[in-house]
Write a protein that holds these residues in place. Sequence first.
Motif, PDB file in Angstrom:
ATOM      1  N   ILE A   1       0.863  -1.175   0.000  1.00 13.96           N
ATOM      2  CA  ILE A   1       0.000   0.000   0.000  1.00 13.96           C
ATOM      3  C   ILE A   1       0.902   1.228   0.000  1.00 13.96           C
ATOM      4  CG2 ILE A   1      -1.629   1.383   1.376  1.00 13.96           C
ATOM      5  CD1 ILE A   1      -2.908  -1.172   2.316  1.00 13.96           C
ATOM      6  N   VAL A   2       0.547   2.198  -0.835  1.00 15.76           N
ATOM      7  CA  VAL A   2       1.298   3.448  -0.907  1.00 15.76           C
ATOM      8  C   VAL A   2       0.445   4.560  -0.296  1.00 15.76           C
ATOM      9  CG1 VAL A   2       2.392   5.121  -2.444  1.00 15.76           C
ATOM     10  CG2 VAL A   2       2.512   2.688  -2.977  1.00 15.76           C
ATOM     11  N   VAL A   3       1.035   5.327   0.616  1.00 14.07           N
ATOM     12  CA  VAL A   3       0.308   6.397   1.308  1.00 14.07           C
ATOM     13  C   VAL A   3       0.986   7.731   1.032  1.00 14.07           C
ATOM     14  CG1 VAL A   3      -0.547   4.869   3.125  1.00 14.07           C
ATOM     15  CG2 VAL A   3       1.638   6.035   3.432  1.00 14.07           C
ATOM     16  N   ASP A   4       0.202   8.813   1.096  1.00 16.27           N
ATOM     17  CA  ASP A   4       0.774  10.132   0.852  1.00 16.27           C
ATOM     18  C   ASP A   4       0.990  10.890   2.157  1.00 16.27           C
ATOM     19  OD1 ASP A   4      -1.735  11.119   1.624  1.00 16.27           O
ATOM     20  OD2 ASP A   4      -2.382  11.540  -0.427  1.00 16.27           O
ATOM     21  N   THR A   5       1.552  12.065   2.051  1.00 15.97           N
ATOM     22  CA  THR A   5       1.917  12.865   3.214  1.00 15.97           C
ATOM     23  C   THR A   5       0.706  13.198   4.073  1.00 15.97           C
ATOM     24  OG1 THR A   5       3.858  13.812   2.134  1.00 15.97           O
ATOM     25  CG2 THR A   5       2.910  15.065   3.943  1.00 15.97           C
ATOM     26  N   ASP A   6      -0.396  13.590   3.439  1.00 18.17           N
ATOM     27  CA  ASP A   6      -1.586  13.962   4.202  1.00 18.17           C
ATOM     28  C   ASP A   6      -2.125  12.782   5.002  1.00 18.17           C
ATOM     29  OD1 ASP A   6      -1.415  16.498   3.199  1.00 18.17           O
ATOM     30  OD2 ASP A   6      -2.908  16.199   1.627  1.00 18.17           O
TER      31      ASP A   6
ATOM     32  N   VAL B   1      -6.698  17.700   6.160  1.00 18.71           N
ATOM     33  CA  VAL B   1      -6.921  17.318   4.769  1.00 18.71           C
ATOM     34  C   VAL B   1      -6.772  15.814   4.605  1.00 18.71           C
ATOM     35  CG1 VAL B   1      -6.131  17.616   2.391  1.00 18.71           C
ATOM     36  CG2 VAL B   1      -6.183  19.574   3.945  1.00 18.71           C
ATOM     37  N   GLY B   2      -5.762  15.246   5.267  1.00 19.49           N
ATOM     38  CA  GLY B   2      -5.540  13.808   5.176  1.00 19.49           C
ATOM     39  C   GLY B   2      -6.676  12.991   5.742  1.00 19.49           C
ATOM     40  N   GLU B   3      -7.377  13.543   6.719  1.00 24.26           N
ATOM     41  CA  GLU B   3      -8.509  12.859   7.328  1.00 24.26           C
ATOM     42  C   GLU B   3      -9.814  13.229   6.630  1.00 24.26           C
ATOM     43  OE1 GLU B   3     -10.040  10.103   9.232  1.00 24.26           O
ATOM     44  OE2 GLU B   3      -7.986  10.523   9.812  1.00 24.26           O
TER      45      GLU B   3
ATOM     46  N   GLY C   1     -23.373  31.254  -8.538  1.00 20.76           N
ATOM     47  CA  GLY C   1     -22.741  32.303  -9.321  1.00 20.76           C
ATOM     48  C   GLY C   1     -21.317  32.625  -8.918  1.00 20.76           C
ATOM     49  N   PHE C   2     -20.748  31.819  -8.017  1.00 24.35           N
ATOM     50  CA  PHE C   2     -19.365  32.042  -7.593  1.00 24.35           C
ATOM     51  C   PHE C   2     -18.453  31.044  -8.313  1.00 24.35           C
ATOM     52  CE2 PHE C   2     -21.671  33.246  -3.538  1.00 24.35           C
ATOM     53  CZ  PHE C   2     -21.547  34.622  -3.745  1.00 24.35           C
ATOM     54  N   GLU C   3     -17.590  31.545  -9.162  1.00 23.70           N
ATOM     55  CA  GLU C   3     -16.634  30.669  -9.847  1.00 23.70           C
ATOM     56  C   GLU C   3     -15.731  30.010  -8.801  1.00 23.70           C
ATOM     57  OE1 GLU C   3     -12.944  31.033 -13.028  1.00 23.70           O
ATOM     58  OE2 GLU C   3     -14.483  32.605 -12.953  1.00 23.70           O
ATOM     59  N   THR C   4     -15.605  28.672  -8.865  1.00 22.15           N
ATOM     60  CA  THR C   4     -14.942  27.926  -7.787  1.00 22.15           C
ATOM     61  C   THR C   4     -13.917  26.951  -8.341  1.00 22.15           C
ATOM     62  OG1 THR C   4     -16.949  28.062  -6.433  1.00 22.15           O
ATOM     63  CG2 THR C   4     -15.318  26.399  -5.808  1.00 22.15           C
ATOM     64  N   LEU C   5     -12.761  26.914  -7.662  1.00 19.87           N
ATOM     65  CA  LEU C   5     -11.704  25.952  -7.982  1.00 19.87           C
ATOM     66  C   LEU C   5     -11.411  25.140  -6.732  1.00 19.87           C
ATOM     67  CD1 LEU C   5      -9.552  24.943 -10.013  1.00 19.87           C
ATOM     68  CD2 LEU C   5      -8.026  26.714  -9.122  1.00 19.87           C
ATOM     69  N   ASP C   6     -11.575  23.811  -6.819  1.00 13.68           N
ATOM     70  CA  ASP C   6     -11.315  22.925  -5.678  1.00 13.68           C
ATOM     71  C   ASP C   6      -9.811  22.712  -5.554  1.00 13.68           C
ATOM     72  OD1 ASP C   6     -11.197  20.975  -3.738  1.00 13.68           O
ATOM     73  OD2 ASP C   6     -12.730  19.686  -4.630  1.00 13.68           O
ATOM     74  N   LEU C   7      -9.233  23.144  -4.420  1.00 16.68           N
ATOM     75  CA  LEU C   7      -7.791  23.045  -4.182  1.00 16.68           C
ATOM     76  C   LEU C   7      -7.439  21.987  -3.143  1.00 16.68           C
ATOM     77  CD1 LEU C   7      -6.929  26.859  -4.011  1.00 16.68           C
ATOM     78  CD2 LEU C   7      -6.674  25.327  -5.973  1.00 16.68           C
ATOM     79  N   THR C   8      -8.388  21.143  -2.795  1.00 16.82           N
ATOM     80  CA  THR C   8      -8.181  20.194  -1.703  1.00 16.82           C
ATOM     81  C   THR C   8      -6.990  19.286  -1.930  1.00 16.82           C
ATOM     82  OG1 THR C   8     -10.569  20.236  -1.301  1.00 16.82           O
ATOM     83  CG2 THR C   8      -9.317  18.456  -0.271  1.00 16.82           C
ATOM     84  N   THR C   9      -6.724  18.927  -3.176  1.00 18.45           N
ATOM     85  CA  THR C   9      -5.595  18.031  -3.478  1.00 18.45           C
ATOM     86  C   THR C   9      -4.448  18.759  -4.167  1.00 18.45           C
ATOM     87  OG1 THR C   9      -6.589  17.378  -5.591  1.00 18.45           O
ATOM     88  CG2 THR C   9      -7.132  16.038  -3.666  1.00 18.45           C
TER      89      THR C   9
END
Length: 530
Positions: A280-285, A350-352, A419-427
Amino acid sequence: MSAPSRRRTAAAKGSAPVPSQVPAMLPPGGSYLQRILNARVYEVARETDLSAATKLSKRLGNKVWLKREDEQDVFSFKLRGAYNKMAHLTPEQRAAGVICASAGNHAQGVALSAKKLGCRAVIVMPLTTPQVKVDAVKALGGEAVLFGESFTDAYGHALELEKAQGLTFVHPFDDPDVIAGQGTIAMELLRQHPGPIDAIFVAIGGGGLISGVAAYVKALRPEIKIIGVQTTDSDAMLRSVRAGRRVQLQDVGLFADGTAVKLVGEETFRIARELVDDFIVVDTDAVCAAIKDVFEDTRSILEPSGAMSVAAVKQYVAATGAKGQSLVAITCGANMNFDRLRFVAERAEVGEHREALFAVTIPEARGSFKRFCELLGPRSVTEFNYRIADADVAHIFVGIAISKPEEAAKLARTFTKAGFETLDLTTNEMAKQHLRHMVGGRSELARDERLYRFVFPERPGALMKFLSSMHPDWNISLFHYRNQGADHGRILVGIQVPRGDAAALREFLASLNYPFEDESANPAYRLFLA
């Protein structure tokens, strides 16, 4: 997760050169079983607890156990293999002294073992090694030599010193005596938990720990899955098993420095390829979230490499839908650099999947911010960064508390629909590491701005109370808020107040009943924000 890796073919030719210090290989299983049973580790190591992770078990719907190698005197399992190797040296070899290369934990194991055995120990460590580990080596009497950016760099320098000074090399993982010493962890584990175990999760750097654990467990309890864990940026063992030969990485990540190995051992590769069931490979978060999970269950703080196995347990449960299984994570180290705790706390949410991050564009008009906040309903805002910069639109960086990963996409759709332009930055790695701390700057549009720092109770509605109390003709030109997990939150806000509204401003501040400081004359504000 990868496909099962238990293949019975020999390593392909053309792999990296075999270190001259590695003794002849042993067959996985049988011969190692005898070596592990006869290993000399308890002259320096102690049997560590196998403790239930009660809170995590309840949350995952499985029985999660922690094999607490972080409780050793040097806060890592590494002293087992180091001492077992050194105890088997001849008196002449010990008299000449030993040398090793290590990212830190093996170094402390060698230093402590040398102290117990009364011999000299030279420890070559990468320049990136946390200072806490360097200091620990020196405190144990070891001679610390810092060289290179990774284990591989330090290893090459150690080989040069070995020949020049007539020392005996103590390999951190690719040695049967070292592997056997680490295998005593599995011996304890099976004795402590004689009942059914579905899987044991083991972090992999060079492979010594998982080789010892797999050799013992597969000899006695072959039905138990052995699952290796690596980080996304230090996955040399997984790549090697997939390729059928040892693969050397060009670079490795340094967050989980204890497992930052560019090339796994020849012997450890052979055993892992033969006996490890899956990877299994895990990331920093995910690792940061696992550090928090262990803290909540034990009040202990693991180092990143020590928490990798716990992160893998969570990922395994999510991927397989496992229920009611007995899962063991070996928490293999706790040599945490205190300065990293801020980063860990930041990324754990974020990781959780407890925080979603967005860049949202809103009209630069009075009431836009309030209308945006109304879309959140009862959700908590974890962070808000904004600085007026354009006469028509405003770009805000916002963190929002969530309970499930899919909520981030749902929120993005809600904002866009309104009407709010949105960019998801979670990742978005750049946003998580840098952007959230860099929003702001001077603005020519921030005329008649007053800057205030507020403290308010962390409870639902506190932010809306602030916005609802403000005069409708005033404009927010700067806003920064970050939830710190305390009872009180802190915000920095710039308010554009016409000069004739001084009395109304005083009334507004009094009505809030929040402690505040006027920072309008703060020289830092004048330098960077005004």
